[in-house]
Design a protein around this motif. Structure first.
Motif, short mmCIF file in Angstrom:
data_model
loop_
_atom_site.label_atom_id
_atom_site.label_comp_id
_atom_site.label_asym_id
_atom_site.label_seq_id
_atom_site.Cartn_x
_atom_site.Cartn_y
_atom_site.Cartn_z
N VAL A 1 0.84 -1.20 0.00
CA VAL A 1 0.00 0.00 0.00
C VAL A 1 0.87 1.25 0.00
CG1 VAL A 1 -1.66 1.34 1.38
CG2 VAL A 1 -1.97 -1.12 1.10
N ALA A 2 1.92 1.26 0.81
CA ALA A 2 2.80 2.42 0.90
C ALA A 2 3.54 2.65 -0.42
CB ALA A 2 3.79 2.24 2.05
N LYS A 3 3.99 1.56 -1.08
CA LYS A 3 4.70 1.70 -2.36
C LYS A 3 3.79 2.26 -3.43
CE LYS A 3 7.99 -2.03 -1.55
NZ LYS A 3 8.37 -3.41 -1.91
N ARG A 4 2.56 1.76 -3.48
CA ARG A 4 1.62 2.27 -4.50
C ARG A 4 1.27 3.72 -4.26
NH1 ARG A 4 -1.90 -2.42 -7.19
NH2 ARG A 4 -0.22 -3.92 -7.22
N THR A 5 1.17 4.10 -3.00
CA THR A 5 0.90 5.50 -2.68
C THR A 5 2.06 6.37 -3.12
OG1 THR A 5 -0.43 4.82 -0.79
CG2 THR A 5 0.31 7.10 -0.82
N ALA A 6 3.29 5.91 -2.88
CA ALA A 6 4.48 6.67 -3.29
C ALA A 6 4.55 6.78 -4.81
CB ALA A 6 5.73 6.02 -2.74
N GLU A 7 4.19 5.71 -5.52
CA GLU A 7 4.20 5.76 -6.99
C GLU A 7 3.16 6.75 -7.50
OE1 GLU A 7 5.38 1.04 -7.58
OE2 GLU A 7 3.48 1.78 -8.34
N ARG A 8 2.01 6.82 -6.89
CA ARG A 8 0.98 7.76 -7.33
C ARG A 8 1.39 9.19 -7.05
NH1 ARG A 8 -4.82 4.90 -6.00
NH2 ARG A 8 -4.51 3.15 -7.41
N LYS A 9 2.15 9.42 -5.99
CA LYS A 9 2.63 10.77 -5.69
C LYS A 9 3.61 11.23 -6.75
CE LYS A 9 2.24 11.18 -0.69
NZ LYS A 9 3.00 11.36 0.55
N LYS A 10 4.46 10.32 -7.25
CA LYS A 10 5.46 10.67 -8.25
C LYS A 10 4.82 11.05 -9.58
CE LYS A 10 9.12 7.85 -6.28
NZ LYS A 10 9.97 6.68 -6.47
#
Length: 133
Positions: A123-132
């Protein structure tokens, strides 16, 4: 002074019982509604959102001191998964994470706490990818 008969005694005891029951119900109601003397007007901790992942696992977003924190909660532990300033939080919460797109590698949510931590890291990785993007 005359003697107190059974009718007067029964009437007094039933009146006392009614008063005690009403007092207890009032105190219980005040406690449930959160109206106590200890409530502080300068409360800095707020639960913003709760998302249940399973019967005993959940994601919780709390706001504390103008910062939002994402917590992963299991019966065994509470882990901080990320944090961000409150101003950016409104934009980030508009981009919701679809939990159904995640592919956990375990059959049931009660397999182990380590597997739940793996799901939280996804979940944290996908959130970070969406922020980028």
């Amino acid at each position: 002074m005359g003697e107190v008969g059974w009718n007067e005694w029964l009437s007094m005891m039933s009146s006392l019982a009614v008063v005690l029951v009403l007092l207890g119900a009032t105190l219980f109601g005040l406690k449930k509604m959160g109206l106590s003397r200890t409530k502080d007007a300068t409360k800095n901790l707020n639960v913003s959102e709760v998302h249940n992942l399973g019967p005993r696992q959940k994601l919780i977003v709390i706001t504390i001191n103008n910062e939002q924190v994402l917590l992963g909660v299991t019966p065994q532990a509470i882990n901080r998964l990320g944090n961000w300033p409150e101003q950016e939080a409104v934009d980030d919460l508009n981009q919701s994470i679809d939990i159904n797109q995640l592919e956990p590698d375990f059959e049931s949510p009660s397999d182990s706490p380590g597997k739940f931590q793996q799901l939280m890291s996804q979940v944290a990785k996908r959130t970070a990818e969406r922020k980028k993007h």
